[in-house]
Design a protein around this motif. Structure first.
Motif, mmCIF file in Angstrom:
data_model
loop_
_atom_site.group_PDB
_atom_site.id
_atom_site.type_symbol
_atom_site.label_atom_id
_atom_site.label_comp_id
_atom_site.label_asym_id
_atom_site.label_seq_id
_atom_site.Cartn_x
_atom_site.Cartn_y
_atom_site.Cartn_z
ATOM 1 N N GLU A 1 0.957 -1.292 0.038
ATOM 2 C CA GLU A 1 0.083 0.152 -0.110
ATOM 3 C C GLU A 1 0.806 1.187 0.161
ATOM 4 O O GLU A 1 1.854 1.457 0.686
ATOM 5 C CB GLU A 1 -1.158 0.034 1.161
ATOM 6 C CG GLU A 1 -0.459 0.234 2.410
ATOM 7 C CD GLU A 1 -1.635 0.230 3.680
ATOM 8 O OE1 GLU A 1 -2.526 -0.090 3.381
ATOM 9 O OE2 GLU A 1 -1.057 0.348 4.686
ATOM 10 N N ILE B 1 -5.388 -0.025 2.113
ATOM 11 C CA ILE B 1 -6.072 -1.195 2.080
ATOM 12 C C ILE B 1 -6.679 -1.402 3.280
ATOM 13 O O ILE B 1 -6.330 -1.179 4.508
ATOM 14 C CB ILE B 1 -4.996 -2.324 1.908
ATOM 15 C CG1 ILE B 1 -4.394 -2.350 0.624
ATOM 16 C CG2 ILE B 1 -5.627 -3.743 1.848
ATOM 17 C CD1 ILE B 1 -3.225 -3.330 0.230
ATOM 18 N N ASP B 2 -8.146 -1.627 3.067
ATOM 19 C CA ASP B 2 -8.988 -1.952 4.380
ATOM 20 C C ASP B 2 -8.542 -3.319 4.742
ATOM 21 O O ASP B 2 -8.653 -4.370 4.156
ATOM 22 C CB ASP B 2 -10.320 -1.817 3.914
ATOM 23 C CG ASP B 2 -11.384 -1.625 5.322
ATOM 24 O OD1 ASP B 2 -10.945 -2.398 6.285
ATOM 25 O OD2 ASP B 2 -12.236 -0.920 5.194
ATOM 26 N N ASP C 1 -10.226 -4.984 6.927
ATOM 27 C CA ASP C 1 -11.388 -5.832 6.975
ATOM 28 C C ASP C 1 -11.600 -6.324 5.654
ATOM 29 O O ASP C 1 -11.971 -7.542 5.630
ATOM 30 C CB ASP C 1 -12.471 -5.101 7.468
ATOM 31 C CG ASP C 1 -12.391 -4.506 8.849
ATOM 32 O OD1 ASP C 1 -11.567 -5.223 9.688
ATOM 33 O OD2 ASP C 1 -13.153 -3.394 9.343
ATOM 34 N N ASP C 2 -11.340 -5.847 4.816
ATOM 35 C CA ASP C 2 -11.611 -6.288 3.251
ATOM 36 C C ASP C 2 -10.928 -7.494 2.973
ATOM 37 O O ASP C 2 -11.118 -8.589 2.624
ATOM 38 C CB ASP C 2 -11.429 -5.043 2.147
ATOM 39 C CG ASP C 2 -12.367 -4.124 2.335
ATOM 40 O OD1 ASP C 2 -13.680 -4.301 2.853
ATOM 41 O OD2 ASP C 2 -12.569 -3.001 1.741
ATOM 42 N N LEU C 3 -9.437 -7.208 3.449
ATOM 43 C CA LEU C 3 -8.425 -8.412 3.201
ATOM 44 C C LEU C 3 -8.639 -9.504 4.178
ATOM 45 O O LEU C 3 -8.700 -10.812 3.520
ATOM 46 C CB LEU C 3 -7.163 -7.532 3.493
ATOM 47 C CG LEU C 3 -6.092 -8.988 3.280
ATOM 48 C CD1 LEU C 3 -5.872 -9.226 1.895
ATOM 49 C CD2 LEU C 3 -4.574 -7.974 3.631
ATOM 50 N N GLU C 4 -9.281 -9.106 5.230
ATOM 51 C CA GLU C 4 -9.456 -10.072 6.191
ATOM 52 C C GLU C 4 -10.797 -11.242 5.693
ATOM 53 O O GLU C 4 -10.900 -12.440 5.573
ATOM 54 C CB GLU C 4 -9.716 -9.865 7.510
ATOM 55 C CG GLU C 4 -10.076 -11.223 8.458
ATOM 56 C CD GLU C 4 -10.587 -10.285 9.858
ATOM 57 O OE1 GLU C 4 -10.000 -11.007 10.795
ATOM 58 O OE2 GLU C 4 -11.271 -9.488 10.151
ATOM 59 N N LYS C 5 -11.598 -10.225 4.959
ATOM 60 C CA LYS C 5 -13.004 -11.102 4.515
ATOM 61 C C LYS C 5 -12.503 -12.088 3.329
ATOM 62 O O LYS C 5 -13.031 -12.899 3.022
ATOM 63 C CB LYS C 5 -13.942 -9.894 4.121
ATOM 64 C CG LYS C 5 -15.166 -10.618 3.339
ATOM 65 C CD LYS C 5 -16.025 -9.617 3.151
ATOM 66 C CE LYS C 5 -17.598 -10.125 2.535
ATOM 67 N NZ LYS C 5 -18.420 -9.248 2.159
ATOM 68 N N TRP C 6 -11.569 -11.176 2.357
ATOM 69 C CA TRP C 6 -11.398 -12.132 1.174
ATOM 70 C C TRP C 6 -10.642 -13.333 1.422
ATOM 71 O O TRP C 6 -10.919 -14.346 0.843
ATOM 72 C CB TRP C 6 -10.290 -11.225 0.345
ATOM 73 C CG TRP C 6 -10.152 -11.664 -0.949
ATOM 74 C CD1 TRP C 6 -10.559 -11.228 -2.228
ATOM 75 C CD2 TRP C 6 -9.052 -12.803 -1.159
ATOM 76 N NE1 TRP C 6 -10.119 -12.087 -3.410
ATOM 77 C CE2 TRP C 6 -9.166 -12.730 -2.723
ATOM 78 C CE3 TRP C 6 -8.183 -13.409 -0.494
ATOM 79 C CZ2 TRP C 6 -8.210 -13.912 -3.248
ATOM 80 C CZ3 TRP C 6 -7.231 -14.459 -1.293
ATOM 81 C CH2 TRP C 6 -7.433 -14.609 -2.526
ATOM 82 N N SER D 1 -8.717 -9.021 -7.116
ATOM 83 C CA SER D 1 -9.431 -8.134 -6.216
ATOM 84 C C SER D 1 -8.738 -6.851 -5.778
ATOM 85 O O SER D 1 -9.155 -5.900 -5.530
ATOM 86 C CB SER D 1 -9.772 -8.867 -4.871
ATOM 87 O OG SER D 1 -10.819 -9.941 -5.050
ATOM 88 N N PHE D 2 -7.206 -7.068 -5.732
ATOM 89 C CA PHE D 2 -6.351 -5.950 -5.206
ATOM 90 C C PHE D 2 -5.338 -5.450 -6.208
ATOM 91 O O PHE D 2 -4.428 -4.778 -6.085
ATOM 92 C CB PHE D 2 -5.638 -6.587 -3.845
ATOM 93 C CG PHE D 2 -6.467 -6.597 -2.739
ATOM 94 C CD1 PHE D 2 -7.126 -5.578 -1.804
ATOM 95 C CD2 PHE D 2 -7.100 -7.965 -2.436
ATOM 96 C CE1 PHE D 2 -7.875 -5.843 -0.736
ATOM 97 C CE2 PHE D 2 -8.020 -7.925 -1.440
ATOM 98 C CZ PHE D 2 -8.391 -7.108 -0.506
#
Length: 115
Positions: A39, A45-46, A48-53, A92-93
């Protein structure tokens, strides 16, 4: 300014490596998968988004599965898993994916860098 964000998950799964004298038999591991994303600014990078992914695309996809059957391959290696995870992350990223590590045990790991 540049940061590396690291996130990990664990799952249990079985696989086999066709033709290998020991690993040719179906056996399992408690895998640990860690990913590093670049980043360019704090909170780029959120987490929470990475953890969910990771939960959806690694844990829920692979946990308590026979990987050969799931992936439609005679042989599934940690290297294969690292590439699969890296490609999914890139969808996704984008090009922020720096590396993916897949460990079969605490002491045996592979690391993949898509660059």
């Amino acid at each position: 300014m540049s940061f590396l964000v690291k996130a990990c998950t664990e799952f249990s799964a079985a696989h086999s490596i066709k033709g290998h004298p020991r690993c040719g038999r179906v056996h399992g591991h408690n895998y640990r998968v860690c990913v590093w994303l670049r980043e360019d600014e704090p909170m780029g990078i959120d987490l929470d988004d990475l953890e969910k992914w990771l939960r959806v695309n690694v844990f829920e996809r692979f946990d308590h599965r026979y990987l050969n059957e799931l992936l439609g391959r005679e042989t599934v290696t940690s290297e294969d898993l690292a590439v699969i995870v890296a490609r999914g992350l890139a969808e996704s990223f984008g090009d922020r994916v720096e590396r993916v590590e897949v460990c079969e045990t605490r002491d045996l790991c592979v690391e993949y860098s898509p660059r």
